[in-house]
Design an enzyme around this catalytic site. Structure first.
Site, PDB file in Angstrom:
ATOM      1  N   CYS A   1       0.828  -1.222   0.000  1.00  0.00           N
ATOM      2  CA  CYS A   1       0.000   0.000   0.000  1.00  0.00           C
ATOM      3  C   CYS A   1       0.853   1.259   0.000  1.00  0.00           C
ATOM      4  O   CYS A   1       0.333   2.362  -0.145  1.00  0.00           O
ATOM      5  CB  CYS A   1      -0.920   0.022   1.220  1.00  0.00           C
ATOM      6  SG  CYS A   1      -2.048  -1.361   1.256  1.00  0.00           S
TER       7      CYS A   1
ATOM      8  N   HIS B   1     -14.110   8.378  -7.414  1.00  0.00           N
ATOM      9  CA  HIS B   1     -13.059   8.494  -8.430  1.00  0.00           C
ATOM     10  C   HIS B   1     -12.058   9.607  -8.135  1.00  0.00           C
ATOM     11  O   HIS B   1     -11.604  10.305  -9.052  1.00  0.00           O
ATOM     12  CB  HIS B   1     -13.681   8.667  -9.825  1.00  0.00           C
ATOM     13  CG  HIS B   1     -14.331   7.407 -10.307  1.00  0.00           C
ATOM     14  ND1 HIS B   1     -15.620   7.087  -9.989  1.00  0.00           N
ATOM     15  CD2 HIS B   1     -13.839   6.374 -11.026  1.00  0.00           C
ATOM     16  CE1 HIS B   1     -15.922   5.902 -10.520  1.00  0.00           C
ATOM     17  NE2 HIS B   1     -14.863   5.444 -11.144  1.00  0.00           N
TER      18      HIS B   1
ATOM     19  N   GLU C   1     -12.848  -1.898   2.772  1.00  0.00           N
ATOM     20  CA  GLU C   1     -11.830  -1.497   1.797  1.00  0.00           C
ATOM     21  C   GLU C   1     -11.665  -2.623   0.782  1.00  0.00           C
ATOM     22  O   GLU C   1     -11.521  -2.406  -0.413  1.00  0.00           O
ATOM     23  CB  GLU C   1     -10.511  -1.221   2.513  1.00  0.00           C
ATOM     24  CG  GLU C   1      -9.453  -0.643   1.605  1.00  0.00           C
ATOM     25  CD  GLU C   1      -8.175  -0.383   2.370  1.00  0.00           C
ATOM     26  OE1 GLU C   1      -7.906   0.774   2.678  1.00  0.00           O
ATOM     27  OE2 GLU C   1      -7.443  -1.356   2.664  1.00  0.00           O
TER      28      GLU C   1
END
Lengths: 137, 143
Positions: B34, B81, B131
Site C-alpha cells: 500500500c 473516483h 476497503e
C-alpha cells in the site's frame, strides 16, 4: 452467547399509506409506492441468546428453531402479497421496519417458551444494500 | 418501537498509505504494498446504520431518499473516483487508511446530520467501511 439462524422468503408488497396523498406516497417511498406492487427475496436472521445446556451444549435445538421459523415466519410470509395476505399489513405499511417488528412479535413468546433461549434480535434484509434490526425495544 | 436500519453505498477511489513522519523504510515495513509511490485503488463499500423510532404513519425509521441524498452529497460525490491523498483536504495530513477514512466519513455525516433530520430525528449509530472483502473498519455509538 448468541446464535443466529438465517431463513429466506419471497414476497411482494406495496409501500403506500392510505392517509397520504398519491404525491406524498411517491415522495416517501419512491418506486416502492407503485400500486401494482413489486417483490423481494427477503433474508431473515434471527438471533437468540442464552447459556448452552451443560449436557447437550445447545442453547436451543436448531431443529426446533427451524420448525418455529417455518411455522411462524415462512408459512405466513413466503410467496404472499404482504398487504393483502399477512396481518398486520392490512392496517400498516409493510416497510422492512414493520416486517422486522412483526416477525419479532410472532416469534418472541414461542422462543421464550423453549426454556433456555430468549429472542435477541430480528434482522430483515430486503436487498443486499438494505437491512433492519429490531431488538424488541 | 425503535429499529436500526442499515444501507450500503459504494464508491471507487485511489490512495497511497505513506506517513511523512516515518522513514521510507518504516513506511514500507508498516504499509507494505500500500506504500507504492504510484498509489492504488479500491472499490469501497460504506454501510450506514441509523437508529430511531418507526413513524406510525409511514412505517419508516428514516426517509431513505434523504439518507441517500445525504450520502451522495457528503460521501459519494466528493470521494468518487478521487485520489484521496491529493484531492481530499483531510488526507493532505492524515494517512488515508480505512480507519482514517471511517473517521472522515463519520465527521462529514455528523456535521450536517441535525440539519437533515432535526433534533428529534433518527441517530447515526454506525459507519462501517469495507476497503476489501477482508478489511473492514467500523465506528459505532454504543447503545
Amino acid at each position: 452467547m448468541i446464535i443466529s439462524k438465517k431463513v429466506e422468503f419471497s414476497a411482494s408488497h406495496i409501500c403506500r399509506s392510505p392517509v397520504l396523498s398519491d404525491e406524498d406516497n411517491f415522495r416517501v417511498y419512491g418506486a416502492a409506492a407503485n400500486p401494482l406492487g413489486h417483490g423481494h427475496n427477503y433474508v431473515v436472521e434471527v438471533a437468540i441468546v442464552g447459556e448452552p445446556d451443560p449436557v447437550t451444549g445447545m442453547i436451543l435445538d436448531l431443529k426446533r428453531l427451524k420448525e418455529i421459523l417455518e411455522v411462524k415466519v415462512l408459512d405466513v410470509y413466503d410467496h404472499r402479497l404482504l398487504n393483502g395476505e399477512v396481518e398486520p399489513f392490512d392496517r400498516i405499511v409493510p416497510t422492512v421496519e414493520n416486517i422486522a417488528i412483526d416477525i419479532w412479535n410472532r416469534l418472541v413468546a414461542k422462543i421464550d417458551d423453549t426454556g433456555r433461549a430468549r429472542l435477541y434480535s430480528v434482522r430483515v434484509h430486503e436487498t443486499n444494500e438494505l437491512f433492519v434490526e429490531y431488538r424488541g425495544e | 418501537m425503535t429499529v436500526s436500519l442499515s444501507r450500503k453505498y459504494t464508491f471507487c477511489a485511489s490512495h497511497r498509505l505513506h506517513s511523512s513522519a516515518l522513514s521510507d523504510e518504516a513506511n514500507r515495513a508498516i504499509y507494505g504494498k500500500c506504500n507504492n509511490p504510484n498509489g492504488h485503488g479500491h472499490n469501497y463499500e460504506v454501510e450506514l446504520t441509523v437508529h430511531g423510532q418507526v413513524d406510525a404513519v409511514t412505517g419508516r425509521v428514516v426517509a431513505l431518499e434523504m439518507l441517500d441524498r445525504l450520502a451522495e452529497e457528503q460521501i459519494l460525490t466528493p470521494l468518487r473516483h478521487r485520489n484521496l491523498n491529493q484531492e481530499i483536504d483531510a488526507f493532505r495530513t492524515a494517512v488515508p487508511t480505512t480507519e482514517n477514512l471511517a473517521f472522515e466519513i463519520d465527521r462529514r455525516l455528523r456535521s450536517v446530520w441535525k440539519c437533515f433530520f432535526g433534533d428529534s430525528g433518527p441517530t447515526l449509530e454506525t459507519v462501517r467501511i469495507w476497503e476489501t472483502e477482508r478489511n473492514i473498519c467500523e465506528i459505532a455509538v454504543i447503545r
